[in-house]
Write a protein that holds these residues in place. Structure first.
Motif, PDB file in Angstrom:
ATOM      1  N   LYS A 127      -2.301  30.110  24.128  1.00 34.18           N
ATOM      2  CA  LYS A 127      -0.871  29.810  24.209  1.00 34.18           C
ATOM      3  C   LYS A 127      -0.508  29.178  25.545  1.00 34.18           C
ATOM      4  N   GLN A 128      -0.939  29.803  26.636  1.00 34.96           N
ATOM      5  CA  GLN A 128      -0.522  29.324  27.961  1.00 34.96           C
ATOM      6  C   GLN A 128      -1.123  27.966  28.294  1.00 34.96           C
ATOM      7  N   VAL A 129      -2.406  27.791  28.018  1.00 35.98           N
ATOM      8  CA  VAL A 129      -3.037  26.510  28.337  1.00 35.98           C
ATOM      9  C   VAL A 129      -2.390  25.378  27.543  1.00 35.98           C
ATOM     10  N   ALA A 130      -2.104  25.628  26.278  1.00 37.49           N
ATOM     11  CA  ALA A 130      -1.460  24.602  25.459  1.00 37.49           C
ATOM     12  C   ALA A 130      -0.059  24.284  25.967  1.00 37.49           C
ATOM     13  N   GLN A 131       0.700  25.301  26.304  1.00 41.51           N
ATOM     14  CA  GLN A 131       2.053  25.059  26.825  1.00 41.51           C
ATOM     15  C   GLN A 131       2.012  24.259  28.117  1.00 41.51           C
ATOM     16  N   GLU A 132       1.099  24.617  29.001  1.00 39.51           N
ATOM     17  CA  GLU A 132       0.999  23.898  30.266  1.00 39.51           C
ATOM     18  C   GLU A 132       0.527  22.460  30.049  1.00 39.51           C
ATOM     19  N   ALA A 133      -0.451  22.281  29.190  1.00 42.57           N
ATOM     20  CA  ALA A 133      -0.941  20.931  28.918  1.00 42.57           C
ATOM     21  C   ALA A 133       0.169  20.053  28.355  1.00 42.57           C
ATOM     22  N   LEU A 155      -5.592  28.708  17.347  1.00 40.13           N
ATOM     23  CA  LEU A 155      -4.413  29.002  16.526  1.00 40.13           C
ATOM     24  C   LEU A 155      -3.194  29.252  17.406  1.00 40.13           C
ATOM     25  N   ALA A 156      -3.395  29.953  18.512  1.00 40.47           N
ATOM     26  CA  ALA A 156      -2.294  30.176  19.448  1.00 40.47           C
ATOM     27  C   ALA A 156      -1.851  28.864  20.079  1.00 40.47           C
ATOM     28  N   ALA A 157      -2.809  27.997  20.383  1.00 39.13           N
ATOM     29  CA  ALA A 157      -2.480  26.688  20.938  1.00 39.13           C
ATOM     30  C   ALA A 157      -1.697  25.847  19.934  1.00 39.13           C
ATOM     31  N   ARG A 158      -2.095  25.920  18.674  1.00 39.58           N
ATOM     32  CA  ARG A 158      -1.383  25.182  17.632  1.00 39.58           C
ATOM     33  C   ARG A 158       0.074  25.624  17.542  1.00 39.58           C
ATOM     34  N   LYS A 159       0.302  26.916  17.605  1.00 41.18           N
ATOM     35  CA  LYS A 159       1.666  27.437  17.521  1.00 41.18           C
ATOM     36  C   LYS A 159       2.485  27.057  18.752  1.00 41.18           C
ATOM     37  N   ALA A 160       1.838  27.082  19.924  1.00 43.64           N
ATOM     38  CA  ALA A 160       2.549  26.827  21.176  1.00 43.64           C
ATOM     39  C   ALA A 160       2.836  25.351  21.406  1.00 43.64           C
ATOM     40  N   ALA A 161       1.895  24.495  20.992  1.00 47.70           N
ATOM     41  CA  ALA A 161       2.046  23.053  21.236  1.00 47.70           C
ATOM     42  C   ALA A 161       1.448  22.292  20.057  1.00 47.70           C
ATOM     43  N   PRO A 162       2.148  22.302  18.929  1.00 47.45           N
ATOM     44  CA  PRO A 162       1.570  21.755  17.696  1.00 47.45           C
ATOM     45  C   PRO A 162       1.232  20.273  17.755  1.00 47.45           C
ATOM     46  N   ASP A 163       1.846  19.536  18.666  1.00 46.48           N
ATOM     47  CA  ASP A 163       1.610  18.097  18.720  1.00 46.48           C
ATOM     48  C   ASP A 163       0.341  17.721  19.487  1.00 46.48           C
ATOM     49  N   LEU A 164      -0.250  18.662  20.199  1.00 45.65           N
ATOM     50  CA  LEU A 164      -1.476  18.358  20.928  1.00 45.65           C
ATOM     51  C   LEU A 164      -2.675  18.408  19.984  1.00 45.65           C
ATOM     52  N   PRO A 165      -3.577  17.447  20.045  1.00 48.23           N
ATOM     53  CA  PRO A 165      -4.760  17.458  19.182  1.00 48.23           C
ATOM     54  C   PRO A 165      -5.718  18.571  19.570  1.00 48.23           C
ATOM     55  N   ARG A 182      -9.321  22.848   8.768  1.00 51.26           N
ATOM     56  CA  ARG A 182      -8.023  22.786   8.077  1.00 51.26           C
ATOM     57  C   ARG A 182      -7.112  23.918   8.535  1.00 51.26           C
ATOM     58  N   ALA A 183      -7.651  25.112   8.693  1.00 52.15           N
ATOM     59  CA  ALA A 183      -6.842  26.252   9.117  1.00 52.15           C
ATOM     60  C   ALA A 183      -6.264  26.042  10.511  1.00 52.15           C
ATOM     61  N   LEU A 184      -6.991  25.302  11.333  1.00 53.58           N
ATOM     62  CA  LEU A 184      -6.540  25.042  12.707  1.00 53.58           C
ATOM     63  C   LEU A 184      -5.710  23.771  12.818  1.00 53.58           C
ATOM     64  N   ASP A 185      -5.626  23.021  11.716  1.00 55.69           N
ATOM     65  CA  ASP A 185      -5.005  21.696  11.753  1.00 55.69           C
ATOM     66  C   ASP A 185      -5.631  20.871  12.878  1.00 55.69           C
ATOM     67  N   ALA A 186      -6.963  20.928  12.948  1.00 55.87           N
ATOM     68  CA  ALA A 186      -7.711  20.265  14.007  1.00 55.87           C
ATOM     69  C   ALA A 186      -7.997  18.813  13.635  1.00 55.87           C
ATOM     70  N   VAL A 187      -8.408  18.051  14.637  1.00 56.66           N
ATOM     71  CA  VAL A 187      -8.735  16.643  14.409  1.00 56.66           C
ATOM     72  C   VAL A 187     -10.225  16.375  14.582  1.00 56.66           C
ATOM     73  N   SER A 188     -10.952  17.330  15.187  1.00 52.84           N
ATOM     74  CA  SER A 188     -12.347  17.039  15.507  1.00 52.84           C
ATOM     75  C   SER A 188     -13.194  18.303  15.518  1.00 52.84           C
ATOM     76  N   LEU A 189     -14.502  18.085  15.281  1.00 51.77           N
ATOM     77  CA  LEU A 189     -15.497  19.146  15.365  1.00 51.77           C
ATOM     78  C   LEU A 189     -16.441  18.787  16.505  1.00 51.77           C
ATOM     79  N   HIS A 190     -16.561  19.699  17.481  1.00 55.78           N
ATOM     80  CA  HIS A 190     -17.375  19.459  18.675  1.00 55.78           C
ATOM     81  C   HIS A 190     -18.644  20.298  18.543  1.00 55.78           C
ATOM     82  N   CYS A 191     -19.783  19.631  18.417  1.00 54.01           N
ATOM     83  CA  CYS A 191     -21.020  20.312  18.037  1.00 54.01           C
ATOM     84  C   CYS A 191     -22.080  20.241  19.123  1.00 54.01           C
ATOM     85  N   ASN A 192     -22.837  21.320  19.243  1.00 55.57           N
ATOM     86  CA  ASN A 192     -24.110  21.254  19.940  1.00 55.57           C
ATOM     87  C   ASN A 192     -24.896  20.106  19.313  1.00 55.57           C
TER      88      ASN A 192
END
Length: 251
Positions: A127-133, A155-165, A182-192
């Motif tokens: 939540k905090q990192v997303a709000q600050e970003a 999920l907390a970031a999505r709720k706090a700042a939904p417009d950030l990818p 889909r549950a995270l409404d994410a745009v990317s998968l970051h893989c090893n």
């Protein structure tokens, strides 16, 4: 897929293997080597100051001791987070998120902000990192890309700042990656990068998501991933990899 404004190469933890990680000198090193994108980690101190550091404890990357979750920000005053990498970095402080954000914005550098919560602090950190970003980059054309291994934090970031990818980090392959994104409404998968195959990259793209790979330091593997269409690589090899890929004008 959504518009993707980010370059192909990200300097891992700012300075890669050339400067102390997650520090301002690291970001400056990436800039000097013509990188236009950096990745770094953000977590909270005990008194909820967002700082840029990877580990839950101070010992590996500084001369300090203790767990970040138990230390207030003022207790980090005077800690040297640079000497472990070289005498030229002596006296480098543990930076605040605001310091690194200001540098990126001033220097027009793209940012991948990894939300790196201390154990048990996933929701509040997300939540905090997303709000600050969102606040720091509110006037910028391209927002930072938030990522995390913690789905609770995202999920907390999505709720706090939904417009950030947002991007989900995974170290081992999971067959339900699509459901998670889909549950995270994410745009990317970051893989090893070791778990990626050409087919997996194609499948992720076919589902409408971008795919990024960490931490890619071998030039042959990097070229293979690029040939497969991987959208972004995180690297410690800030000098040799761009030259090897002949991509200096694109990073």
């Amino acid at each position: 897929m959504q518009h993707w404004p980010y370059p192909k190469l990200f300097a891992h933890r700012g300075g890669g293997n050339l400067a102390p990680e997650n520090t301002l000198p690291g970001m400056q090193k990436a800039l000097a080597l013509r990188f236009s994108a950096v990745e770094f980690d953000v977590k909270l101190t005990a008194d909820n100051v967002s700082i840029v550091i990877h580990d839950d404890t101070l010992e590996r990357t500084s001369n300090g001791e203790g767990a970040l979750a138990e230390l207030d920000y003022e207790q980090l005053d005077g800690i040297d987070a640079g000497s472990w990498k070289g005498v030229e970095f002596a006296g480098t402080p543990v930076p605040r998120f605001s310091d690194i954000a200001s540098f990126c914005i001033t220097e027009l550098m793209f940012a991948n902000v990894e939300i790196k919560p201390c154990p048990g602090r996933e929701q509040e950190t997300g939540k905090q990192v997303a709000q600050e970003a969102a606040r720091y980059w509110q006037r910028e054309r391209t927002p930072p890309l938030l990522s995390s291994f913690s789905e609770v934090a995202l999920l907390a970031a999505r709720k706090a700042a939904p417009d950030l990818p947002r991007g989900l980090l995974i170290h081992e392959w999971v067959e339900d990656w699509g459901t998670r994104l889909r549950a995270l409404d994410a745009v990317s998968l970051h893989c090893n990068h070791e778990i990626l195959t050409a087919q997996r990259v194609a499948d992720i793209h076919a589902a409408g998501y971008r795919v990024l790979a960490y931490t890619v330091n071998d030039k042959r593997r990097a070229q293979q991933l690029i040939d497969w269409g991987v959208d972004g690589l995180f690297t410690d090899e800030l000098e040799s990899l761009p030259a090897a890929l002949a991509m200096a004008s694109d990073i």
